[in-house]
Design a protein around this motif. Structure first.
Motif, PDB file in Angstrom:
ATOM      1  N   ILE A  22       3.183  16.901  95.950  1.00  0.00           N
ATOM      2  CA  ILE A  22       3.144  17.561  94.642  1.00  0.00           C
ATOM      3  C   ILE A  22       2.693  19.014  94.776  1.00  0.00           C
ATOM      4  CG2 ILE A  22       1.941  17.619  92.424  1.00  0.00           C
ATOM      5  CD1 ILE A  22       3.888  15.398  92.438  1.00  0.00           C
ATOM      6  N   ASP A  23       3.414  19.923  94.125  1.00  0.00           N
ATOM      7  CA  ASP A  23       2.985  21.309  93.993  1.00  0.00           C
ATOM      8  C   ASP A  23       2.132  21.369  92.721  1.00  0.00           C
ATOM      9  OD1 ASP A  23       2.804  24.033  93.200  1.00  0.00           O
ATOM     10  OD2 ASP A  23       4.610  24.536  94.333  1.00  0.00           O
ATOM     11  N   ILE A  24       0.811  21.466  92.871  1.00  0.00           N
ATOM     12  CA  ILE A  24      -0.090  21.313  91.738  1.00  0.00           C
ATOM     13  C   ILE A  24       0.093  22.425  90.703  1.00  0.00           C
ATOM     14  CG2 ILE A  24      -2.009  22.533  92.834  1.00  0.00           C
ATOM     15  CD1 ILE A  24      -2.187  19.412  90.541  1.00  0.00           C
ATOM     16  N   GLN A  25       0.434  23.636  91.171  1.00  0.00           N
ATOM     17  CA  GLN A  25       0.654  24.725  90.221  1.00  0.00           C
ATOM     18  C   GLN A  25       1.925  24.475  89.404  1.00  0.00           C
ATOM     19  OE1 GLN A  25       1.443  28.680  91.828  1.00  0.00           O
ATOM     20  NE2 GLN A  25       0.134  29.598  90.281  1.00  0.00           N
ATOM     21  N   LEU A  26       2.949  23.967  90.048  1.00  0.00           N
ATOM     22  CA  LEU A  26       4.177  23.605  89.334  1.00  0.00           C
ATOM     23  C   LEU A  26       3.915  22.469  88.359  1.00  0.00           C
ATOM     24  CD1 LEU A  26       7.243  23.740  88.874  1.00  0.00           C
ATOM     25  CD2 LEU A  26       7.505  22.189  90.838  1.00  0.00           C
ATOM     26  N   GLN A  27       3.145  21.485  88.789  1.00  0.00           N
ATOM     27  CA  GLN A  27       2.799  20.352  87.927  1.00  0.00           C
ATOM     28  C   GLN A  27       2.153  20.838  86.630  1.00  0.00           C
ATOM     29  OE1 GLN A  27       3.328  17.049  88.719  1.00  0.00           O
ATOM     30  NE2 GLN A  27       2.041  15.959  87.267  1.00  0.00           N
ATOM     31  N   LYS A  28       1.201  21.744  86.759  1.00  0.00           N
ATOM     32  CA  LYS A  28       0.524  22.261  85.567  1.00  0.00           C
ATOM     33  C   LYS A  28       1.469  23.097  84.707  1.00  0.00           C
ATOM     34  CE  LYS A  28      -3.470  24.381  83.562  1.00  0.00           C
ATOM     35  NZ  LYS A  28      -2.667  25.177  82.612  1.00  0.00           N
ATOM     36  N   LEU A  29       2.313  23.889  85.332  1.00  0.00           N
ATOM     37  CA  LEU A  29       3.268  24.690  84.569  1.00  0.00           C
ATOM     38  C   LEU A  29       4.158  23.796  83.711  1.00  0.00           C
ATOM     39  CD1 LEU A  29       4.908  27.184  83.793  1.00  0.00           C
ATOM     40  CD2 LEU A  29       6.159  26.940  85.958  1.00  0.00           C
ATOM     41  N   ILE A  30       4.652  22.709  84.295  1.00  0.00           N
ATOM     42  CA  ILE A  30       5.529  21.809  83.543  1.00  0.00           C
ATOM     43  C   ILE A  30       4.777  21.166  82.381  1.00  0.00           C
ATOM     44  CG2 ILE A  30       6.921  19.707  83.676  1.00  0.00           C
ATOM     45  CD1 ILE A  30       7.447  20.481  86.646  1.00  0.00           C
ATOM     46  N   GLU A  31       3.550  20.722  82.625  1.00  0.00           N
ATOM     47  CA  GLU A  31       2.754  20.154  81.540  1.00  0.00           C
ATOM     48  C   GLU A  31       2.568  21.175  80.428  1.00  0.00           C
ATOM     49  OE1 GLU A  31      -0.862  18.408  82.915  1.00  0.00           O
ATOM     50  OE2 GLU A  31       0.144  16.950  84.211  1.00  0.00           O
ATOM     51  N   ASP A  32       2.339  22.426  80.799  1.00  0.00           N
ATOM     52  CA  ASP A  32       2.191  23.482  79.794  1.00  0.00           C
ATOM     53  C   ASP A  32       3.491  23.691  79.020  1.00  0.00           C
ATOM     54  OD1 ASP A  32      -0.432  23.884  80.501  1.00  0.00           O
ATOM     55  OD2 ASP A  32      -0.050  25.671  81.722  1.00  0.00           O
ATOM     56  N   MET A  33       4.631  23.589  79.695  1.00  0.00           N
ATOM     57  CA  MET A  33       5.911  23.812  79.024  1.00  0.00           C
ATOM     58  C   MET A  33       6.236  22.703  78.030  1.00  0.00           C
ATOM     59  SD  MET A  33       8.506  25.635  81.744  1.00  0.00           S
ATOM     60  CE  MET A  33       8.398  24.453  83.082  1.00  0.00           C
ATOM     61  N   PHE A  34       5.766  21.488  78.286  1.00  0.00           N
ATOM     62  CA  PHE A  34       5.975  20.416  77.318  1.00  0.00           C
ATOM     63  C   PHE A  34       5.162  20.658  76.049  1.00  0.00           C
ATOM     64  CE2 PHE A  34       8.039  17.821  80.538  1.00  0.00           C
ATOM     65  CZ  PHE A  34       8.857  17.002  79.776  1.00  0.00           C
ATOM     66  N   GLY A  35       4.015  21.302  76.191  1.00  0.00           N
ATOM     67  CA  GLY A  35       3.160  21.527  75.031  1.00  0.00           C
ATOM     68  C   GLY A  35       2.691  20.212  74.430  1.00  0.00           C
ATOM     69  N   GLU A  36       2.869  20.056  73.120  1.00  0.00           N
ATOM     70  CA  GLU A  36       2.448  18.839  72.423  1.00  0.00           C
ATOM     71  C   GLU A  36       3.539  17.784  72.385  1.00  0.00           C
ATOM     72  OE1 GLU A  36      -0.697  18.444  71.402  1.00  0.00           O
ATOM     73  OE2 GLU A  36      -1.039  20.397  72.352  1.00  0.00           O
ATOM     74  N   ARG A  37       4.658  18.050  73.004  1.00  0.00           N
ATOM     75  CA  ARG A  37       5.790  17.116  72.941  1.00  0.00           C
ATOM     76  C   ARG A  37       5.633  15.977  73.950  1.00  0.00           C
ATOM     77  NH1 ARG A  37      10.523  21.382  73.788  1.00  0.00           N
ATOM     78  NH2 ARG A  37       9.072  21.936  75.476  1.00  0.00           N
ATOM     79  N   ARG A  38       6.300  14.885  73.696  1.00  0.00           N
ATOM     80  CA  ARG A  38       6.298  13.726  74.584  1.00  0.00           C
ATOM     81  C   ARG A  38       7.498  13.799  75.535  1.00  0.00           C
ATOM     82  NH1 ARG A  38       5.811  12.341  69.509  1.00  0.00           N
ATOM     83  NH2 ARG A  38       8.005  11.742  69.439  1.00  0.00           N
ATOM     84  N   GLY A  39       7.311  13.258  76.733  1.00  0.00           N
ATOM     85  CA  GLY A  39       8.439  13.209  77.646  1.00  0.00           C
ATOM     86  C   GLY A  39       8.010  13.067  79.083  1.00  0.00           C
ATOM     87  N   ALA A  40       8.955  13.322  79.992  1.00  0.00           N
ATOM     88  CA  ALA A  40       8.684  13.171  81.419  1.00  0.00           C
ATOM     89  C   ALA A  40       9.621  14.048  82.213  1.00  0.00           C
ATOM     90  CB  ALA A  40       8.854  11.703  81.845  1.00  0.00           C
ATOM     91  N   LEU A  41       9.169  14.441  83.396  1.00  0.00           N
ATOM     92  CA  LEU A  41      10.001  15.204  84.336  1.00  0.00           C
ATOM     93  C   LEU A  41       9.660  14.765  85.752  1.00  0.00           C
ATOM     94  CD1 LEU A  41      10.896  18.957  84.374  1.00  0.00           C
ATOM     95  CD2 LEU A  41       9.944  17.906  86.433  1.00  0.00           C
ATOM     96  N   VAL A  42      10.692  14.559  86.544  1.00  0.00           N
ATOM     97  CA  VAL A  42      10.531  14.270  87.966  1.00  0.00           C
ATOM     98  C   VAL A  42      11.394  15.248  88.739  1.00  0.00           C
ATOM     99  CG1 VAL A  42      10.811  12.573  89.813  1.00  0.00           C
ATOM    100  CG2 VAL A  42      10.076  11.824  87.534  1.00  0.00           C
ATOM    101  N   ALA A  43      10.784  15.936  89.709  1.00  0.00           N
ATOM    102  CA  ALA A  43      11.505  16.861  90.585  1.00  0.00           C
ATOM    103  C   ALA A  43      11.373  16.372  92.021  1.00  0.00           C
ATOM    104  CB  ALA A  43      10.951  18.276  90.453  1.00  0.00           C
ATOM    105  N   ILE A  44      12.492  16.269  92.719  1.00  0.00           N
ATOM    106  CA  ILE A  44      12.545  15.713  94.074  1.00  0.00           C
ATOM    107  C   ILE A  44      13.275  16.677  95.000  1.00  0.00           C
ATOM    108  CG2 ILE A  44      13.492  13.815  95.478  1.00  0.00           C
ATOM    109  CD1 ILE A  44      13.219  11.986  93.083  1.00  0.00           C
ATOM    110  N   ASP A  45      12.794  16.795  96.226  1.00  0.00           N
ATOM    111  CA  ASP A  45      13.524  17.511  97.266  1.00  0.00           C
ATOM    112  C   ASP A  45      14.583  16.560  97.822  1.00  0.00           C
ATOM    113  OD1 ASP A  45      14.479  18.734  99.606  1.00  0.00           O
ATOM    114  OD2 ASP A  45      12.536  19.629 100.073  1.00  0.00           O
ATOM    115  N   PRO A  46      15.868  16.811  97.559  1.00  0.00           N
ATOM    116  CA  PRO A  46      16.904  15.861  97.981  1.00  0.00           C
ATOM    117  C   PRO A  46      17.028  15.717  99.486  1.00  0.00           C
ATOM    118  CG  PRO A  46      17.890  17.815  96.944  1.00  0.00           C
ATOM    119  CD  PRO A  46      16.416  17.971  96.853  1.00  0.00           C
ATOM    120  N   ARG A  47      16.504  16.679 100.238  1.00  0.00           N
ATOM    121  CA  ARG A  47      16.613  16.648 101.698  1.00  0.00           C
ATOM    122  C   ARG A  47      15.646  15.666 102.331  1.00  0.00           C
ATOM    123  NH1 ARG A  47      15.320  22.885 102.374  1.00  0.00           N
ATOM    124  NH2 ARG A  47      13.601  22.071 101.089  1.00  0.00           N
TER     125      ARG A  47
END
Length: 412
Positions: free
Chosen positions: A4-29
């Protein structure tokens, strides 16, 4: 040691704001999970010494379900994000060629039942590329009817739909990849166990019984972006001795090739690239410094009659459609594959794709949204980035240290 890239993790949580949902990012390699986000979240420190009744009740009884790990256990119809996989299935099974043209008049008839597609006369002549770029429902209604439920099931199963991916976390759910056998085993009454031909049609556009996690959708996207070579998704990369700091890499399962023909994969990935240049996510990816591929999706949270017109204003917030987006980047040598859902947020291009764009900008261009842009993304009012982005590698970390410490980049 996590991927996990912890800074990216926090950025994504910030982008969701108060909304509900989920995101998964994977390195396909490699199958390494770069971000694994579920919103809303909660403070785990509340549980350290035993949670009090008031806080437990607030978490447990909330309509927003903060205790549900949506990335791992939340299941959703994939909507139109399923269409690229259906297209690949058509090519691999020989059901259709990429050049086969279907007329889309804005609906599709099955017996006396009318399945709606695009209104106002439809899309007209549609081949495989245009079916993905313009998201033709008619094309995939008819394709599902031609393939049949069991052929669809057998093609989608190795991609991980409706399967346990084996990620190194407990509690993963399977979801539902329907088949005739699944229905016989799920229902008790004979009339319920029977598969009706009309039930097959909506499966082609990612509705019906289809129900998958964002982990499964990201895993399938990563496999497709990687040319059909599948890596098991995982978050742990190594163990580290806390005293000596010596690291011991953890073994990972060998990659598995699904045996797709490269020319078939190329057709689908090129169509997904066109989604970002002439399709539903064009505005979101305008000016991007890389080429990516994607597919928007809108999935029903509640059933709307085929003869009824969807009107979000007439529905309770929790009944409105979910916004989805699947994507990969860069085109030629993909380094990241994403699946994102924003619950009850409507169209994928408006709410889900802008989050994916900024994840790619972060990972590929070292860019971080400025405060104005971040504020717009959080409320679903952004497309391409607003103003000048910040430099991700120069952002203070941890965030609380912004006023007192020098910039520090934390990498996996």
């Amino acid at each position: 040691v996590l991927s996990i890239d912890i800074q990216l993790q926090k950025l994504i949580e910030d982008m969701f704001g108060e909304r509900r949902g989920a995101l998964v990012a994977i390195d396909p390699r490699t199958g390494e999970v770069l971000a694994f986000v579920s919103k809303p979240t909660f403070d785990p420190n509340l549980f350290v010494e035993g949670i009090d009744v008031e806080n437990w009740r607030a978490l447990n009884e909330s309509l927003d379900k903060p205790l549900l790990n949506r990335a791992l256990r939340g299941t959703y119809p994939p909507g139109s994000t399923y269409k690229p996989f259906m297209a690949l299935g058509a090519l691999e099974t020989g059901t259709r060629s990429a050049q086969t043209v279907i007329n889309d008049p804005g609906f599709w008839m099955f017996g006396n039942h009318r399945f709606r597609s695009h209104g106002d006369g439809g899309l007209g002549a549609v081949d495989m590329k245009r079916s993905i770029v313009k998201s033709s429902n008619t094309y995939y209604y008819s394709l599902a009817n031609e393939m049949g439920v069991d052929t669809m099931h057998d093609f989608m199963k190795p991609l991980g739909f409706g399967q346990i991916t084996g990620i190194d976390l407990r509690g993963e759910v399977r979801g539902v990849l329907p088949s005739q056998e699944w229905k016989r085993n799920t229902y008790k009454r004979a009339d319920q166990q029977r598969w009706y031909p009309g039930e097959t049609i909506s499966l082609g556009i990612g509705q019906g019984y289809n129900s998958f996690t964002m982990l499964q959708l990201a895993h399938a996207m990563a496999t497709l972006a990687n040319g059909g070579v599948k890596h098991a998704p995982h978050l742990t990369m190594a163990t580290e001795n806390v005293i000596t700091r010596e690291r011991s890499p953890l073994p990972t399962p060998p990659a598995v090739s699904l045996g797709y023909k490269p020319e078939n994969v190329r057709v689908v990935l090129e169509a997904m690239q066109a989604v970002t240049t002439e399709g539903t996510s064009t505005r979101v990816f305008a000016g991007a410094g890389y080429a990516s591929g994607g597919k928007t999706g809108t999935a029903q949270a509640v059933t709307i009659g085929q003869r009824d017109r969807y009107d979000a204003r007439k529905l309770e917030e929790h009944q409105r459609d979910h916004a989805l987006y699947v994507a990969f980047a860069p085109i030629n040598q993909p380094r990241v594959a994403i699946a994102v859902v924003v619950e009850n947020a409507g169209f994928g291009a408006a709410s889900a794709a802008p989050i994916a764009r900024r994840v790619f900008d972060y990972l590929l261009l070292d860019q971080y949204p400025n405060p104005q842009d971040l504020a717009a993304v959080r409320v679903g009012q952004a497309s391409a980035p607003i103003g000048t982005p910040l430099k991700a590698s120069e952002m203070p970390w941890p965030p609380e240290a912004a006023a007192t410490s020098a910039p520090l980049r934390v990498t996996p």
